[in-house]
Design an enzyme around this catalytic site. Structure first.
Site, PDB file in Angstrom:
ATOM      1  N   CYS A 175      21.667 -27.812 -38.801  1.00 32.05           N
ATOM      2  CA  CYS A 175      20.423 -27.624 -39.831  1.00 32.05           C
ATOM      3  C   CYS A 175      20.707 -28.360 -41.008  1.00 32.05           C
ATOM      4  O   CYS A 175      21.440 -27.872 -41.749  1.00 32.05           O
ATOM      5  CB  CYS A 175      20.494 -26.252 -39.657  1.00 32.05           C
ATOM      6  SG  CYS A 175      19.433 -25.207 -40.611  1.00 32.05           S
TER       7      CYS A 175
ATOM      8  N   CYS B  70      12.512 -15.325 -47.678  1.00 35.57           N
ATOM      9  CA  CYS B  70      13.314 -16.326 -47.410  1.00 35.57           C
ATOM     10  C   CYS B  70      14.135 -16.693 -48.769  1.00 35.57           C
ATOM     11  O   CYS B  70      13.474 -16.680 -49.898  1.00 35.57           O
ATOM     12  CB  CYS B  70      12.425 -17.502 -47.057  1.00 35.57           C
ATOM     13  SG  CYS B  70      13.380 -19.332 -47.095  1.00 35.57           S
TER      14      CYS B  70
ATOM     15  N   CYS C 289      19.090 -19.584 -44.502  1.00 31.55           N
ATOM     16  CA  CYS C 289      18.531 -20.766 -45.340  1.00 31.55           C
ATOM     17  C   CYS C 289      18.424 -20.182 -46.814  1.00 31.55           C
ATOM     18  O   CYS C 289      17.796 -19.315 -47.332  1.00 31.55           O
ATOM     19  CB  CYS C 289      17.040 -21.010 -44.842  1.00 31.55           C
ATOM     20  SG  CYS C 289      15.860 -21.382 -45.680  1.00 31.55           S
TER      21      CYS C 289
ATOM     22  N   HIS D  51       5.603 -15.376 -37.582  1.00 33.67           N
ATOM     23  CA  HIS D  51       5.993 -14.366 -38.373  1.00 33.67           C
ATOM     24  C   HIS D  51       4.917 -13.110 -38.274  1.00 33.67           C
ATOM     25  O   HIS D  51       5.272 -11.953 -38.441  1.00 33.67           O
ATOM     26  CB  HIS D  51       6.480 -14.443 -39.644  1.00 33.67           C
ATOM     27  CG  HIS D  51       7.570 -15.637 -39.558  1.00 33.67           C
ATOM     28  ND1 HIS D  51       8.697 -15.701 -38.490  1.00 33.67           N
ATOM     29  CD2 HIS D  51       7.785 -16.531 -40.467  1.00 33.67           C
ATOM     30  CE1 HIS D  51       9.489 -16.574 -38.882  1.00 33.67           C
ATOM     31  NE2 HIS D  51       9.093 -17.283 -40.169  1.00 33.67           N
TER      32      HIS D  51
ATOM     33  N   SER E 284      10.592 -27.894 -38.329  1.00 33.19           N
ATOM     34  CA  SER E 284      10.292 -26.636 -38.380  1.00 33.19           C
ATOM     35  C   SER E 284       9.246 -26.563 -39.584  1.00 33.19           C
ATOM     36  O   SER E 284       9.828 -27.161 -40.600  1.00 33.19           O
ATOM     37  CB  SER E 284      11.251 -25.353 -38.439  1.00 33.19           C
ATOM     38  OG  SER E 284      10.661 -24.241 -38.946  1.00 33.19           O
TER      39      SER E 284
ATOM     40  N   GLU F 270      10.257 -27.407 -47.039  1.00 31.24           N
ATOM     41  CA  GLU F 270       9.551 -27.654 -46.037  1.00 31.24           C
ATOM     42  C   GLU F 270       9.243 -28.971 -45.718  1.00 31.24           C
ATOM     43  O   GLU F 270       8.770 -29.883 -46.450  1.00 31.24           O
ATOM     44  CB  GLU F 270       8.145 -26.948 -46.621  1.00 31.24           C
ATOM     45  CG  GLU F 270       6.917 -27.345 -46.075  1.00 31.24           C
ATOM     46  CD  GLU F 270       6.952 -26.868 -44.441  1.00 31.24           C
ATOM     47  OE1 GLU F 270       7.510 -25.896 -43.951  1.00 31.24           O
ATOM     48  OE2 GLU F 270       6.417 -27.669 -43.772  1.00 31.24           O
TER      49      GLU F 270
ATOM     50  N   CYS G 102      12.168 -24.704 -52.551  1.00 22.84           N
ATOM     51  CA  CYS G 102      11.097 -24.707 -51.688  1.00 22.84           C
ATOM     52  C   CYS G 102       9.760 -24.131 -52.304  1.00 22.84           C
ATOM     53  O   CYS G 102      10.023 -23.167 -53.044  1.00 22.84           O
ATOM     54  CB  CYS G 102      11.231 -24.086 -50.428  1.00 22.84           C
ATOM     55  SG  CYS G 102       9.659 -24.328 -49.249  1.00 22.84           S
TER      56      CYS G 102
ATOM     57  N   CYS H 111       7.803 -18.101 -49.208  1.00 25.27           N
ATOM     58  CA  CYS H 111       7.674 -17.091 -48.178  1.00 25.27           C
ATOM     59  C   CYS H 111       8.615 -15.943 -48.714  1.00 25.27           C
ATOM     60  O   CYS H 111       9.964 -16.250 -49.214  1.00 25.27           O
ATOM     61  CB  CYS H 111       8.480 -17.448 -46.998  1.00 25.27           C
ATOM     62  SG  CYS H 111       7.414 -18.892 -46.135  1.00 25.27           S
TER      63      CYS H 111
ATOM     64  N   GLU I 260      22.016 -27.002 -48.833  1.00 26.44           N
ATOM     65  CA  GLU I 260      22.897 -26.420 -47.938  1.00 26.44           C
ATOM     66  C   GLU I 260      22.780 -27.244 -46.608  1.00 26.44           C
ATOM     67  O   GLU I 260      21.446 -27.483 -46.355  1.00 26.44           O
ATOM     68  CB  GLU I 260      22.774 -24.910 -47.565  1.00 26.44           C
ATOM     69  CG  GLU I 260      22.941 -24.166 -48.884  1.00 26.44           C
ATOM     70  CD  GLU I 260      22.094 -22.905 -48.616  1.00 26.44           C
ATOM     71  OE1 GLU I 260      22.214 -22.200 -49.466  1.00 26.44           O
ATOM     72  OE2 GLU I 260      21.988 -22.480 -47.610  1.00 26.44           O
TER      73      GLU I 260
HETATM   74  N1  SAH Z   1      10.260 -24.543 -44.372  1.00 23.21           N
HETATM   75  C1  SAH Z   1      10.491 -24.792 -42.823  1.00 23.21           C
HETATM   76  C2  SAH Z   1      11.765 -24.917 -42.423  1.00 23.21           C
HETATM   77  C3  SAH Z   1      13.053 -24.299 -43.130  1.00 23.21           C
HETATM   78  S1  SAH Z   1      12.835 -22.488 -42.801  1.00 23.21           S
HETATM   79  C4  SAH Z   1       9.925 -23.295 -42.025  1.00 23.21           C
HETATM   80  O1  SAH Z   1       9.537 -22.408 -42.967  1.00 23.21           O
HETATM   81  O2  SAH Z   1       9.178 -23.449 -41.006  1.00 23.21           O
HETATM   82  C5  SAH Z   1      13.739 -22.301 -41.041  1.00 23.21           C
HETATM   83  C6  SAH Z   1      13.151 -21.098 -40.300  1.00 23.21           C
HETATM   84  O3  SAH Z   1      13.882 -20.052 -41.161  1.00 23.21           O
HETATM   85  C7  SAH Z   1      11.742 -20.680 -40.601  1.00 23.21           C
HETATM   86  O4  SAH Z   1      11.147 -20.301 -39.263  1.00 23.21           O
HETATM   87  C8  SAH Z   1      11.905 -19.443 -41.524  1.00 23.21           C
HETATM   88  O5  SAH Z   1      10.646 -18.764 -41.545  1.00 23.21           O
HETATM   89  C9  SAH Z   1      12.973 -18.904 -40.989  1.00 23.21           C
HETATM   90  N2  SAH Z   1      13.508 -17.894 -42.358  1.00 23.21           N
HETATM   91  C10 SAH Z   1      13.459 -18.112 -43.674  1.00 23.21           C
HETATM   92  N3  SAH Z   1      14.066 -16.990 -43.990  1.00 23.21           N
HETATM   93  C11 SAH Z   1      14.580 -16.114 -43.048  1.00 23.21           C
HETATM   94  C12 SAH Z   1      15.368 -15.059 -42.993  1.00 23.21           C
HETATM   95  N4  SAH Z   1      15.546 -14.459 -44.149  1.00 23.21           N
HETATM   96  N5  SAH Z   1      15.574 -14.559 -41.768  1.00 23.21           N
HETATM   97  C13 SAH Z   1      15.261 -14.894 -40.630  1.00 23.21           C
HETATM   98  N6  SAH Z   1      14.655 -16.259 -40.768  1.00 23.21           N
HETATM   99  C14 SAH Z   1      14.281 -16.894 -41.960  1.00 23.21           C
HETATM  100 FE1  SF4 Z   2      10.050 -22.897 -47.486  1.00 20.01          FE
HETATM  101 FE2  SF4 Z   2      10.443 -22.575 -44.860  1.00 20.01          FE
HETATM  102 FE3  SF4 Z   2      11.725 -20.661 -46.712  1.00 20.01          FE
HETATM  103 FE4  SF4 Z   2       9.003 -20.613 -46.467  1.00 20.01          FE
HETATM  104  S1  SF4 Z   2      10.566 -20.001 -44.978  1.00 20.01           S
HETATM  105  S2  SF4 Z   2       9.975 -20.681 -48.331  1.00 20.01           S
HETATM  106  S3  SF4 Z   2       8.609 -22.853 -46.021  1.00 20.01           S
HETATM  107  S4  SF4 Z   2      12.035 -22.847 -46.564  1.00 20.01           S
END
Ligand code: SAH
Ligand code: SF4
Length: 348
Positions: A110, A124, A341, A224, A199, A168, A117, A121, A90
């Site tokens: 974005c 996410c 994301c 976080h 990021s 990532e 990934c 997390c 996406e």
């Molecule tokens: N993998 C990298 C970049 C992609 S995620 C990273 O984790 O930084 C981009 C951002 O979206 C990150 O800060 C991540 O923690 C945040 N993110 C992921 N899922 C989310 C959600 N459900 N609500 C808010 N932020 C979220």
């Molecule tokens: Fe991957 Fe970023 Fe999502 Fe964590 S927040 S699972 S590093 S995309």
């Protein structure tokens, strides 16, 4: 071979092998990244035989649009692409109204660096789906070219690129940097280094490597949580790289580059949005040239936490700022189109 995977020297070598003069490579490069040509037929400055070679030997279409969704205010468009092997990724374009003071006339794109990934997390949507594969540099570049073409039809251009889509970026380090180098090239798309933001979940060795390269690209760290116990529960990668190690790498980054670090903070009701957490965060970050970007959690199917409301978000910001750390609260965008994301890919 995907044409967007080639850098200019490689393209030049390739054309030499095809017995074409060296200046042809530059013409193709400019066609791709200045004129935003999408297929060999558009290169009318090339001979017919060279256009045929390009058609036969190189691939110009790495992404197939599966669907796109516009938010109800029309400011956000999310596109779901299928890669050639069928994996879904996406990209999201966020427009900021020129008539508001916030981000006057910005168009932030974005983009994704991986299909899925590996970091897992828990909050996410991409993390919940697991890892499929790295994107090539060309697949990263092609996401930008897609939106650049769409905006060109409105006489507009992308103003900022953030690596905050699926994946990532520091787990796919080389391809991400190769994509940046291609997009940044002065004879091509010439997208300014300062208008990119990477990021990362906090892969400390990669942060140091990035610091050593002294790029002008902005760095954001997904933090976080203020203690390792909470952060491990949210972000398994914290088992490997503890908060202290991530912060140490950030200190190194600031020392090497004199650039400010951004910390991302997904505000989860009752988990990491209390004044107590804000005070701890302020003391953790004190002395580091940084600011905090907080955004209420976007709910996902696989995680029970709820996003913080506006009132609590503002209190968090005030507490952090009273502790000396600047903070911006971003409100969620494109929530009605699953612009968080990985959320559109999950549905499909
Ligand atoms: N993998 C990298 C970049 C992609 S995620 C990273 O984790 O930084 C981009 C951002 O979206 C990150 O800060 C991540 O923690 C945040 N993110 C992921 N899922 C989310 C959600 N459900 N609500 C808010 N932020 C979220
Ligand atoms: Fe991957 Fe970023 Fe999502 Fe964590 S927040 S699972 S590093 S995309």
């Amino acid at each position: 071979m995907l044409i967007y995977d080639l850098d200019l020297p490689t393209l030049t070598n390739l054309l030499q092998k095809w017995d074409e003069p060296a200046y042809r490579a530059k013409q193709i490069w400019q066609g791709l990244y200045q004129h935003l040509y999408n297929s060999p037929n558009e290169f009318t400055n090339l001979s017919k035989s060279l256009r045929e070679k390009l058609t036969e030997r190189l691939d110009f279409a790495p992404l197939k649009v599966k669907l796109f969704k516009d938010s109800s205010d029309g400011q956000t468009r999310k596109t779901l692409f299928a890669l050639q092997d069928g994996h879904l990724i996406e990209s999201v374009l966020m427009r900021y109204d020129p008539n508001t003071n916030l981000g006057r006339g910005r168009r932030t794109l974005c983009i994704s660096t991986q299909a899925g990934c590996a970091m897992g997390c828990v909050f996410c949507a991409t993390g919940q789906m697991g890892f499929s594969r790295h994107l090539t540099s060309g697949e990263i570049v092609a996401q930008v070219m897609y939106y650049a073409r769409a905006l060109k039809d409105e006489n507009l251009a992308v103003t900022n690129i953030v690596f905050m889509g699926m994946g990532e970026p520091f787990h796919n380090y080389d391809n991400t940097m190769a994509a940046i180098d291609t997009l940044n090239d002065a004879d091509g798309y010439a997208f300014g280094a300062r208008r990119f933001t990477i990021s990362t979940v906090g892969l400390a060795p990669a942060i140091k490597r990035f610091a050593d390269e002294k790029r002008q690209v902005n760095l954001a760290i997904s933090m976080h949580a203020v203690d390792d116990k909470t952060r491990v529960e949210m972000m398994p990668v914290n088992k490997r790289y503890k908060i202290s190690e991530v912060l140490e790498a950030c200190q190194y980054y600031v020392a090497q580059t004199s650039r400010r670090v951004t910390f991302e903070w997904a505000l989860i009701h009752g988990v990491n949005d209390t004044p107590e957490v804000a005070r701890k965060l302020a003391s953790l970050l004190r002395g580091l040239m940084c600011h905090v970007n907080a955004i209420p959690l976007n709910p996902t199917a696989g995680f029970e936490g709820e996003g913080t409301n506006k009132e609590r978000a503002l209190l968090f910001k005030e507490t952090l700022e009273a502790g000396g750390i600047p903070c911006t609260i971003r409100m969620r965008r494109g929530i009605d189109i699953q612009a968080g994301c990985g959320q559109l890919a999950t549905e499909n």
